[in-house]
Design a protein around this motif. Structure first.
Motif, PDB file in Angstrom:
ATOM      1  N   UNK A 394    -125.333  16.972 -66.357  1.00 58.26           N
ATOM      2  CA  UNK A 394    -125.922  16.784 -67.684  1.00 58.26           C
ATOM      3  C   UNK A 394    -125.092  17.514 -68.733  1.00 58.26           C
ATOM      4  N   UNK A 395    -123.941  18.080 -68.295  1.00 56.92           N
ATOM      5  CA  UNK A 395    -123.128  18.879 -69.216  1.00 56.92           C
ATOM      6  C   UNK A 395    -121.664  18.868 -68.768  1.00 56.92           C
ATOM      7  N   UNK A 396    -120.865  18.006 -69.424  1.00 58.49           N
ATOM      8  CA  UNK A 396    -119.468  17.794 -69.013  1.00 58.49           C
ATOM      9  C   UNK A 396    -118.637  19.078 -68.890  1.00 58.49           C
ATOM     10  N   UNK A 397    -118.744  20.030 -69.845  1.00 55.67           N
ATOM     11  CA  UNK A 397    -117.890  21.223 -69.734  1.00 55.67           C
ATOM     12  C   UNK A 397    -118.101  21.986 -68.421  1.00 55.67           C
ATOM     13  N   UNK A 398    -119.321  21.967 -67.913  1.00 61.69           N
ATOM     14  CA  UNK A 398    -119.574  22.628 -66.630  1.00 61.69           C
ATOM     15  C   UNK A 398    -118.960  21.812 -65.497  1.00 61.69           C
ATOM     16  N   UNK A 399    -119.145  20.488 -65.568  1.00 55.22           N
ATOM     17  CA  UNK A 399    -118.571  19.621 -64.532  1.00 55.22           C
ATOM     18  C   UNK A 399    -117.060  19.801 -64.439  1.00 55.22           C
ATOM     19  N   UNK A 400    -116.415  19.931 -65.627  1.00 56.71           N
ATOM     20  CA  UNK A 400    -114.952  20.098 -65.628  1.00 56.71           C
ATOM     21  C   UNK A 400    -114.525  21.329 -64.836  1.00 56.71           C
ATOM     22  N   UNK A 401    -115.309  22.392 -64.947  1.00 55.72           N
ATOM     23  CA  UNK A 401    -114.965  23.602 -64.188  1.00 55.72           C
ATOM     24  C   UNK A 401    -115.134  23.395 -62.677  1.00 55.72           C
ATOM     25  N   UNK A 402    -116.163  22.660 -62.299  1.00 52.60           N
ATOM     26  CA  UNK A 402    -116.364  22.383 -60.869  1.00 52.60           C
ATOM     27  C   UNK A 402    -115.246  21.467 -60.356  1.00 52.60           C
ATOM     28  N   UNK A 403    -114.903  20.473 -61.165  1.00 53.72           N
ATOM     29  CA  UNK A 403    -113.839  19.534 -60.786  1.00 53.72           C
ATOM     30  C   UNK A 403    -112.501  20.253 -60.593  1.00 53.72           C
ATOM     31  N   UNK A 489    -114.601  24.966 -52.719  1.00 55.23           N
ATOM     32  CA  UNK A 489    -114.776  24.553 -54.117  1.00 55.23           C
ATOM     33  C   UNK A 489    -115.784  25.458 -54.825  1.00 55.23           C
ATOM     34  N   UNK A 490    -116.926  25.693 -54.184  1.00 62.21           N
ATOM     35  CA  UNK A 490    -117.956  26.535 -54.817  1.00 62.21           C
ATOM     36  C   UNK A 490    -117.447  27.960 -55.024  1.00 62.21           C
ATOM     37  N   UNK A 491    -116.755  28.489 -54.019  1.00 60.45           N
ATOM     38  CA  UNK A 491    -116.257  29.866 -54.136  1.00 60.45           C
ATOM     39  C   UNK A 491    -115.220  29.968 -55.258  1.00 60.45           C
ATOM     40  N   UNK A 492    -114.324  28.983 -55.331  1.00 61.94           N
ATOM     41  CA  UNK A 492    -113.301  28.989 -56.392  1.00 61.94           C
ATOM     42  C   UNK A 492    -113.943  28.799 -57.758  1.00 61.94           C
ATOM     43  N   UNK A 493    -114.935  27.902 -57.804  1.00 60.93           N
ATOM     44  CA  UNK A 493    -115.647  27.685 -59.063  1.00 60.93           C
ATOM     45  C   UNK A 493    -116.250  29.001 -59.558  1.00 60.93           C
ATOM     46  N   UNK A 494    -116.902  29.712 -58.675  1.00 66.51           N
ATOM     47  CA  UNK A 494    -117.521  30.989 -59.068  1.00 66.51           C
ATOM     48  C   UNK A 494    -116.441  31.977 -59.515  1.00 66.51           C
ATOM     49  N   UNK A 495    -115.376  32.066 -58.721  1.00 66.92           N
ATOM     50  CA  UNK A 495    -114.319  33.029 -59.027  1.00 66.92           C
ATOM     51  C   UNK A 495    -113.710  32.778 -60.403  1.00 66.92           C
ATOM     52  N   UNK A 496    -113.478  31.498 -60.723  1.00 68.37           N
ATOM     53  CA  UNK A 496    -112.783  31.161 -61.964  1.00 68.37           C
ATOM     54  C   UNK A 496    -113.735  30.901 -63.129  1.00 68.37           C
ATOM     55  N   UNK A 497    -115.039  30.974 -62.898  1.00 71.68           N
ATOM     56  CA  UNK A 497    -116.030  30.547 -63.887  1.00 71.68           C
ATOM     57  C   UNK A 497    -115.884  31.249 -65.228  1.00 71.68           C
ATOM     58  N   UNK A 498    -115.956  30.438 -66.297  1.00 75.37           N
ATOM     59  CA  UNK A 498    -115.987  30.993 -67.653  1.00 75.37           C
ATOM     60  C   UNK A 498    -117.250  30.515 -68.329  1.00 75.37           C
ATOM     61  N   UNK A 499    -118.090  31.438 -68.791  1.00 79.96           N
ATOM     62  CA  UNK A 499    -119.305  31.030 -69.501  1.00 79.96           C
ATOM     63  C   UNK A 499    -118.926  30.126 -70.663  1.00 79.96           C
ATOM     64  N   UNK A 500    -119.794  29.155 -70.952  1.00 77.47           N
ATOM     65  CA  UNK A 500    -119.466  28.166 -71.974  1.00 77.47           C
ATOM     66  C   UNK A 500    -120.272  28.460 -73.229  1.00 77.47           C
ATOM     67  N   UNK A 501    -119.583  28.561 -74.369  1.00 79.27           N
ATOM     68  CA  UNK A 501    -120.286  28.732 -75.645  1.00 79.27           C
ATOM     69  C   UNK A 501    -121.063  27.459 -75.951  1.00 79.27           C
ATOM     70  N   UNK A 502    -122.365  27.611 -76.193  1.00 74.92           N
ATOM     71  CA  UNK A 502    -123.149  26.394 -76.433  1.00 74.92           C
ATOM     72  C   UNK A 502    -123.482  26.230 -77.909  1.00 74.92           C
TER      73      UNK A 502
END
Ligand code: BES
Ligand code: MN
Ligand code: ZN
Length: 502
Positions: A394-403, A489-502
């Motif tokens: 429901x939120x592309x910027x988050x999907x991009x980080x998972x991708x 994928x999940x571990x890398x996503x968490x490691x690299x995660x950047x909070x998104x300004x909404x």
């Protein structure tokens, strides 16, 4: 398992010495020239004649006939330098270690520098090597008697490097090893039969993991689940002799409990389909219906080891989906923890029900970003096949980080759309707010849309791993059975995660 040594030592006695071959070399250079000299230039001749192949993923073995300390040379073909990707290198290593395992070597050495290319530096090569070693040599022994299990296993690997960064290479080896281990833990959970892994067993496993890594652990038992009004999880559990569990692990890597990532994994330990019962053929393999939970736990293991500066709450709603006089049935209306009521049209669409309460509970624990993961629908297999995880958001910027994370991990995913037309279908019940099965058309999408109703406005990504959590064929990086998909994928996503300004 790994030991790093500076400078290739040709006198050292290894069972096998591994060399990477790029671009079919006409002449060896550096340390490899010295190696070729020990063979009076015969290695160059063998490359020329094709007895030693530089074709990508080809493994060639040459007996050293006493000319160097090691008993055999193992050449790994890497193809053309310009074409070689990181994923291919990892697969080439996977093939190598499978071969090493079937030849029952207990010890070997790798000359790491021979695997460094323009695009793949030494640290990446080290990561590829260790991750591939751990993944490709994975075996699930299950409940076979000892006599049926091969005994000789590779336990010692010496890594030679002439380069100055040898210490950093060691750190990279450890990271790859950790990613491999976490994936294998998930594989073992998924391979374990339903009678050996109930919701209580899964909860105990999670509690042990939490104790090892100092996570905050919360295991809700049936009474507490009732008190909190988790009517969706309870409905699925109604037919079972085993009590349900809501499993929560919290990892706090930041000063404050903010920017919290919620990882929610489907933990159905066996899925009969309930009264909407599966077929004789369709029910086999349903021990793997906790693949989402396993992926979350595997990722939490990696997070526990590597301790990234992130906050994560892992939530696993767990039960089996059984039949009895007390079981839930089609036409029942149930009330989820969120307050939303659900008309049950199909008891085999149980994953989205337990995930509904899982998502609500993750938010309750402060999750501001959600990723749910589940062996959710046969529909995703129809849509994307067996090698691609289906994703929705429901939120592309988050999907991009998972991708991004999935591409780095070498795990394929593809997005399915979430249009208003499908949101409408899950809200089409006459007697409740939602219905759990509005028909077979596009049902992977409808399942995602249903879960999205519980994410509401919280940024959310949904991953359907029904096709990818298991494989009937062995590949370079593992045997047939559970794949441990999305752990990395999940571990890398968490490691690299950047909070998104909404
Ligand atoms: N656990 C299954 C999905 C599944 C299918 C996982 C094949 C692994 C391999 C899920 O609970 C299920 O039964 N889904 C149904 C949903 C349908 C009734 C709307 C399906 O996909 O058929
Ligand atoms: Mn089902
Ligand atoms: Zn299921």
């Amino acid at each position: 398992m790994f030991q790093v040594k500076k400078e290739l030592d040709l006198t050292a006695e290894h069972e096998g010495l591994v060399i990477g071959l790029i671009d079919k070399p006409e002449k060896f250079s550096g340390s490899l020239a010295k190696l070729d000299e020990s063979f009076h230039g015969q290695l160059t001749e063998l490359v020329k004649s094709g007895d030693i192949s530089a074709k990508v993923k080809h493994i060639s073995k040459v007996h050293s006939l006493g000319k160097i300390g090691s008993k055999r040379l193992w050449f790994v073909g890497l193809g053309k330098e310009k074409e070689l990707s990181f994923d291919q290198m990892r697969e080439a290593f996977g093939r190598l270690f499978k071969e090493i395992q079937s030849n029952q070597l207990t010890e070997a050495a790798v000359y790491l520098d021979s695997f460094v290319t323009e695009k793949i530096d030494q640290l990446d090569a080290a990561h590829a090597l260790s991750e591939a070693a751990v993944l490709s040599m994975y075996q699930y022994n299950g409940y076979r008697q000892k006599s049926n299990i091969p005994e000789r296993k590779l336990s010692e690997l010496t890594i030679y490097s002439d380069k100055a960064e040898a210490d950093e290479a060691k750190a990279s080896l450890t990271v790859g090893y950790t990613f491999g281990k976490g994936t294998n833990s998930a594989r073992t959970l998924v391979n374990t039969p339903g009678n050996m892994l109930t919701a209580a067993d899964l909860a105990n496993y999670a509690a042990e993991l939490g104790a090892k890594y100092d996570f905050e652990v919360e295991i809700l038992d049936k009474d507490e689940i009732e008190k909190l009004g988790m009517g969706a999880l309870l409905a699925v559990n109604k037919g079972s002799a085993e009590p349900p569990k809501m499993i929560v692990l919290k990892y706090q890597g930041k000063e404050e409990w903010k920017d919290v990532i919620g990882l929610v994994g489907k933990g159905i330990t066996f899925d009969t389909g309930g009264y909407s019962i599966k077929t004789k053929a369709g029910i086999v393999g349903m021990k793997t219906d906790m693949g989402g939970a396993a992926a979350v736990l595997g990722a939490m293991e990696i997070i526990g080891e590597l301790k990234p500066e992130q906050n994560v709450v892992a939530v696993i709603p767990s039960t089996d989906n059984m039949i009895s006089g007390g079981a839930f049935k089609p036409d029942d209306v149930i009330t989820s923890m969120s307050g939303k009521t659900i008309e049950v049209l199909n008891t085999d669409a149980e994953g989205r029900l337990v995930l509904a309460d899982g998502i609500t509970y993750a938010k309750h624990h402060g999750a501001e970003y959600l990723v749910d993961i589940a062996t959710l629908t046969g529909g995703v297999i129809t849509a994307l096949g067996l090698h691609t995880t289906g994703a929705m958001t429901n939120y592309e910027p988050l999907y991009e980080q998972v991708l991004e994370a999935s591409m780095e991990a070498g795990e394929q995913m593809w997005q399915l759309p979430l249009f208003e037309s499908e949101k409408v279908r899950v809200k089409s019940s006459q007697v409740a707010d939602l219905n759990n099965s509005p028909g077979r058309e596009g049902h992977a999408i409808v399942a995602g849309a249903f879960i999205g109703e519980f994410a509401e406005d919280t940024p959310w990504v949904h991953l359907d791993i029904a096709g990818t959590a298991t494989t009937s064929k062995a590949c370079d990086l593992g045997p047939a059975g559970a794949t441990g998909v999305m752990v990395r994928t999940l571990a890398l996503f968490v490691e690299r995660f950047e909070p998104i300004e909404k």
